[in-house]
Write a protein that holds these residues in place. Sequence first.
Motif, mmCIF file in Angstrom:
data_model
loop_
_atom_site.group_PDB
_atom_site.id
_atom_site.type_symbol
_atom_site.label_atom_id
_atom_site.label_comp_id
_atom_site.label_asym_id
_atom_site.label_seq_id
_atom_site.Cartn_x
_atom_site.Cartn_y
_atom_site.Cartn_z
ATOM 1 N N TYR A 296 -91.141 -164.817 22.532
ATOM 2 C CA TYR A 296 -91.977 -163.774 21.943
ATOM 3 C C TYR A 296 -91.637 -162.377 22.449
ATOM 4 O O TYR A 296 -92.300 -161.402 22.104
ATOM 5 N N LEU A 297 -90.611 -162.279 23.283
ATOM 6 C CA LEU A 297 -90.168 -160.972 23.778
ATOM 7 C C LEU A 297 -89.384 -160.244 22.693
ATOM 8 O O LEU A 297 -88.486 -160.819 22.074
ATOM 9 N N THR A 298 -89.718 -158.993 22.450
ATOM 10 C CA THR A 298 -89.057 -158.227 21.396
ATOM 11 C C THR A 298 -88.146 -157.158 21.980
ATOM 12 O O THR A 298 -88.244 -156.813 23.173
ATOM 13 N N LEU B 81 -84.500 -164.805 30.739
ATOM 14 C CA LEU B 81 -84.904 -164.082 31.948
ATOM 15 C C LEU B 81 -83.820 -163.114 32.412
ATOM 16 O O LEU B 81 -84.133 -162.028 32.927
ATOM 17 N N ALA B 82 -82.551 -163.472 32.224
ATOM 18 C CA ALA B 82 -81.466 -162.568 32.606
ATOM 19 C C ALA B 82 -81.569 -161.263 31.828
ATOM 20 O O ALA B 82 -81.346 -160.176 32.389
ATOM 21 N N ALA B 83 -81.917 -161.327 30.526
ATOM 22 C CA ALA B 83 -82.078 -160.114 29.703
ATOM 23 C C ALA B 83 -83.236 -159.276 30.219
ATOM 24 O O ALA B 83 -83.157 -158.035 30.266
ATOM 25 N N VAL B 84 -84.331 -159.934 30.604
ATOM 26 C CA VAL B 84 -85.488 -159.213 31.143
ATOM 27 C C VAL B 84 -85.100 -158.460 32.407
ATOM 28 O O VAL B 84 -85.454 -157.289 32.591
ATOM 29 N N LEU B 85 -84.358 -159.116 33.296
ATOM 30 C CA LEU B 85 -83.988 -158.493 34.567
ATOM 31 C C LEU B 85 -82.992 -157.353 34.388
ATOM 32 O O LEU B 85 -83.058 -156.352 35.103
ATOM 33 N N LEU B 86 -82.076 -157.501 33.439
ATOM 34 C CA LEU B 86 -81.040 -156.486 33.249
ATOM 35 C C LEU B 86 -81.509 -155.310 32.403
ATOM 36 O O LEU B 86 -81.119 -154.160 32.655
#
Length: 475
Positions: free
Chosen positions: A154-156, A209-214
Amino acid sequence: MTKEMILDLISQGEGVAIEFKKCRNEVAAEVYPTVCAFSNRFGGHILMGVSDNGEIIGVDPNCVQDMRRNFSNMLNNPQKISPTLYLSAEEVEIDGKIVLYVYVPRSSQVHTCNKLTYDRIGDADINISSNTTQMSELYVRKQTDFTEKKMFPYLTVDELDLSLMERVRNLARSKDPNHPWIQMDDMGIFRSAGLYGRDHSTGKEGFNLAAVLLFGKDETIMSCLPAYRTDAIYREINMDRYDDRDDVRTNLIDSYDRLMQFVCRHTDDRFFLEGTQRISVRSFIAREIISNILMHREYTSPLPARVIVEKSRILTENANKASHFGRIGVTSSPYPKNPIIAKFFNNIGRADELGSGVRNLYKYTKMYSGGEPVLFEDDVFKVEIPLSSAIGTKIPINTDKSSTDTDKIPIKADKREEMILSYIHDNESISNKEACELLGLSSSTVKKIFEKMVDDRIISPVGEKKSRRYCLIDD
C-alpha cells in the motif's frame, strides 16, 4: 577429531562455542540444553570428561558405550529435543583418559529442550522462552529470506522522496558514464534496483523495505520502522556523554553523507601518497565503515546503530543477523546481509564488491595508524578502527605524562590478550567481569589469561580480590 584438536579446544576455554562437562559416569542433564543452545546459535563443541577449569578428568571407560547410545537416543526423542537432532559422541583418548567429543552444527530451525528455548550467551545456556525480544532475534537469525525484501503493497510513490533520483543518476554517472540508470525513468530505476517488484511467495506487488530505507521520506521511514536511527557521537573532553552528536533518522542516501561529514569533521586528514598521487586515507576508512553500518545492518531490530569517534579510535556497532561468531579477518568469507541495498550502493559508487570493504579496512587502517581494525561478528556487529596506535602492537605502557617514550612494545600477546590490552589502554584498567564480557569467556578462563599476563609482566593486579582490577605495568 584428533588429540591435538581436543587439546586446542581446551586451551581456548569455555565460550560461546565451547562447553566442558564432567560427565564421569553418565551424560549429565545439563548437556541437552547446551545442545539446544548451540543449535540455536552458531553451533559448537561439547567435551564430556573435562571439568569447567579445563582439567581432563576422563569418562569411565565402562560407561562410554552406554553414554554414547543414551546421548543419541535422547536427541532423537521429540519429548526431549524438538525438532530432533541426529548427533553422535566421538571417543578420543588423551593420556589414558577418554573424552567424549560432540560437534553441534548450527541449525536452520529453532530447537527446544524440554519444551524450553535456549540460546547461547557467552559461555552460558540461557532460557529465553519468556523473553520476547530475544525470541524475536532468534527467529530473525533463522530466517532464510532477507528482511529488506518485506513488501509494503500500500506504499505509494508520493510517500517517497523522488528529489533524490537526480542525485542517484549523477552518482551512477560518476561511476560509469554509460550506466543504464542515466536513461531510465524513476520506476525503471526502482525495478532495475530490485526496489519494486512482486513477491512470488505471497503474490503481493509493491515497494519493499529497501525502497523505504533508500528513498522514503522521514515520516514514511518512521511509520515503517519506528526504532530506526543512527547515533553519531564524538567524545574527547566529555567522555561520559559527548562533545558533539548527530541523531540521523533519514534515508540511507542522505544518512551516508551526514555520517561521512561527521567522521571527517572529527578526525585528521593526514597526508599520504599512493605512488605520486595524494590520497585521503581517512576518507577511504570512513567510506568503508559508514557503508558497512548502512548496508549490512538488521533493520528489524530496535537496537540503534552507533558511530562513536574518540581521540584514539572510531567505534561502530549495529544490529546483525550473524552468520558466525568471532573476529573477521582479511581472508574471511563474506556473507551478504542486505544484498539489494548493497547492490544499490555499488551502483552509485559508495561500495565495491562483497568482501572488498574488509580488505580495504585492513589496508588503509594500517597506513593511517599502523594498527589493524577489529571487526567482530555477533548479534551486534562491532568495528574498531585505531587512529593513533596499533592494537596489541604499539600500546603505550608508560603512564608518566612527562615521558616521550610512549611506544614501548610489550611481550607479544595472542588475540585475547590484545583485546584486553586495548581495553586497558582506553579505560586505564580492567576487571575480571569486564574481561568476561569483552571476550565472551568464563571467569575461570579469563583468570588464567590474567595470570599468564601477570607472569609475563604485561599487566599487574591492583586492589583486593573482590574489587581487583588489572593495569599496564609502568616501566
